[in-house]
Motif scaffolding. Structure first.
Motif, short mmCIF file in Angstrom:
data_model
loop_
_atom_site.label_atom_id
_atom_site.label_comp_id
_atom_site.label_asym_id
_atom_site.label_seq_id
_atom_site.Cartn_x
_atom_site.Cartn_y
_atom_site.Cartn_z
N ALA A 178 19.65 -19.46 -15.03
CA ALA A 178 20.55 -20.61 -14.99
C ALA A 178 22.02 -20.18 -14.94
O ALA A 178 22.83 -20.78 -14.23
N TRP A 220 23.57 -19.26 -11.37
CA TRP A 220 23.81 -20.26 -10.33
C TRP A 220 25.01 -21.12 -10.69
O TRP A 220 25.23 -21.45 -11.85
N ALA A 221 25.76 -21.53 -9.65
CA ALA A 221 26.83 -22.51 -9.86
C ALA A 221 26.21 -23.87 -10.15
O ALA A 221 25.07 -24.14 -9.78
N VAL A 222 26.97 -24.70 -10.80
CA VAL A 222 26.54 -26.08 -11.06
C VAL A 222 27.11 -26.96 -9.94
O VAL A 222 28.29 -26.83 -9.62
N PRO A 223 26.28 -27.80 -9.32
CA PRO A 223 26.82 -28.64 -8.24
C PRO A 223 27.93 -29.55 -8.74
O PRO A 223 27.78 -30.21 -9.77
N ARG A 262 33.29 -30.54 0.75
CA ARG A 262 31.97 -30.21 0.20
C ARG A 262 31.52 -28.86 0.77
O ARG A 262 32.12 -28.35 1.71
N LEU A 263 30.47 -28.34 0.21
CA LEU A 263 29.87 -27.13 0.78
C LEU A 263 28.99 -27.55 1.95
O LEU A 263 28.47 -28.67 1.98
N ILE A 291 27.97 -19.33 -5.07
CA ILE A 291 26.91 -20.20 -5.61
C ILE A 291 25.90 -19.42 -6.46
O ILE A 291 25.16 -20.01 -7.24
N TYR A 292 25.87 -18.10 -6.29
CA TYR A 292 24.91 -17.31 -7.07
C TYR A 292 25.49 -15.92 -7.28
O TYR A 292 26.13 -15.35 -6.39
N THR A 321 25.99 -14.60 -3.72
CA THR A 321 25.85 -15.44 -2.53
C THR A 321 27.01 -16.42 -2.43
O THR A 321 27.40 -17.03 -3.42
N MET A 359 28.58 -19.83 -0.28
CA MET A 359 28.30 -20.95 0.61
C MET A 359 29.65 -21.46 1.09
O MET A 359 30.61 -21.52 0.32
N GLU A 375 33.21 -27.14 4.02
CA GLU A 375 33.28 -27.92 5.26
C GLU A 375 34.49 -27.46 6.08
O GLU A 375 35.57 -27.23 5.52
#
Lengths: 117, 253
Positions: B16, B19-22, B44-45, B124-125, B132, B134, B137
């Motif tokens: 947990a 990972w990034a939190v949305p 946004r991504l 994001i990770y 990683t 992401m 836009e």
């Protein structure tokens, strides 16, 4: 590095729907078992439900693999749905915006019902 | 109908924190000196699902043979010096926090015609053996980029793997003309610089797979948020902004 296992089982629900049960890890190295299960779908299948109840771990390589699976399903005009994700992995689907293309449902019954809708 | 295959993966179960939190919309924290914060805040991504062009998976890999090093060593140094490994003309403005899940990073990069494209990514990770990104836009590529290091029987290798679509029709047209070449140079030079950091030398192998030849025509509208076009307008509007600022300061004086 330790050895992990990806296990997939494909169960046909009806002529148009199969459920792929995923257990263990989903990483880039899980391509063979996941695609082998998807290969059981056949031409008439219109919906694939991925049951992640037994999912232990998924990384970004696993997300990439799901994108590849989604592409294949779309090419065959098949819906891709998911069920059994815990809150953490639901968040990851939201973060990566996979949830916009893969319908997420709490239970297999809900996913199968959505597949028929 | 059961398929069972043993696979090699890092043993990370409680992931947990990796990972990034949305968060929905991107928010830029500190803006480092010299960075242009454009086309990121409020965006946004975008993943491969939201992009327009063909879906490409490209894997750039380099062996780091002949040096005593572990995959976590590689990733630790890569994270700490990420921007320094990029080719000249491209700026990765990592915040003080460094490369951590949830961190939004501004990117100012060169493109055709001398326009400096302002865009960004989110981490994001991140764990000890990979991280990683992401893209935001408007970035030329809608998708994810994973940086990793792994050990096999021959030694340690470093890898960049991108899974991307051109974000809009403009970038899609540019991809065969410029985009693929730019990306190949970008990640090849990055890996060579990373290897040189450890005193290693060698060749980068490149594997390209077109995962989906179809285009997502429903995403053609993405062109409205094209960071290159918007950055171009911003750049060419600089004299007007300068005159406005001078007039305002004159009135206030």
């Amino acid at each position: 590095m330790t050895t992990a296992t990806t296990t997939t089982t494909a169960d046909r629900i009806d002529e148009w729907t199969i459920v792929i049960r995923v257990r263990g890890d989903v990483t880039a190295a899980s391509e063979q078992p996941l695609m082998a299960a998807y290969g059981q779908a056949g031409d008439k299948t219109r919906a694939i439900v991925l049951d992640f109840t037994g999912l232990d771990y998924m990384n970004s390589g696993g997300i990439g693999l799901l994108v590849t699976l989604l592409v294949r399903a779309n090419r065959q005009k098949q819906k891709l749905l998911a069920c059994g994700l815990n809150e953490h992995y639901k968040q990851i689907f939201e973060l990566t915006r996979l949830d916009e293309a893969i319908g997420i449902h709490d239970t297999e019954a809900a996913a199968v019902a959505a597949a028929k809708a | 109908m059961t398929s069972k295959t043993p696979v090699e993966t890092p043993k990370v179960r409680d992931d947990a924190a990796n990972w990034a939190v949305p968060a929905g919309r991107l928010r830029v924290g500190e803006v480092p000196p010299g960075a242009v914060n454009l086309n990121v805040t409020g965006r946004r991504l975008v993943g491969p699902v939201q992009g327009f062009g063909q879906l490409w998976q490209k894997t750039y890999r380099m062996r780091l043979d002949g040096i005593a090093i572990t995959p976590p060593d590689v990733i630790r140094e890569w994270k700490a010096n990420y921007g320094a490994f990029w080719p000249k003309g491209n700026h990765f403005y990592a915040p003080q926090a460094g490369i951590q899940p949830g961190v939004v990073v501004l990117i100012n990069g060169e493109s055709l015609g001398g326009v400096e494209v302002s865009t960004g990514i989110e981490v994001i990770y991140a764990d000890d053996e990979s991280f990683t990104f992401m893209n935001a836009e408007g970035h030329p590529a809608a998708g994810i980029v994973t940086f990793s290091a792994a050990r096999d029987e021959h030694g340690v290798s470093a890898q960049v793997q991108v899974l991307i679509r051109a974000d809009d029709p403009f970038y899609d047209v540019m991809l065969p003309i410029y985009g693929h070449r730019f990306e190949d140079q970008m990640w090849t030079k990055t890996l060579v610089a990373l290897a040189a950091h450890f005193g290693a030398h060698g060749d980068v192998t490149v594997e390209r797979i077109c995962v989906d030849r179809r285009r997502n025509w429903s995403q053609a509208k993405n062109i409205w948020r094209n960071a290159a076009i918007r950055s171009g307008f911003y750049m060419f509007g600089a004299p007007i902004r300068w005159v406005r600022r001078a007039l305002k300061e004159g009135r206030e004086a």
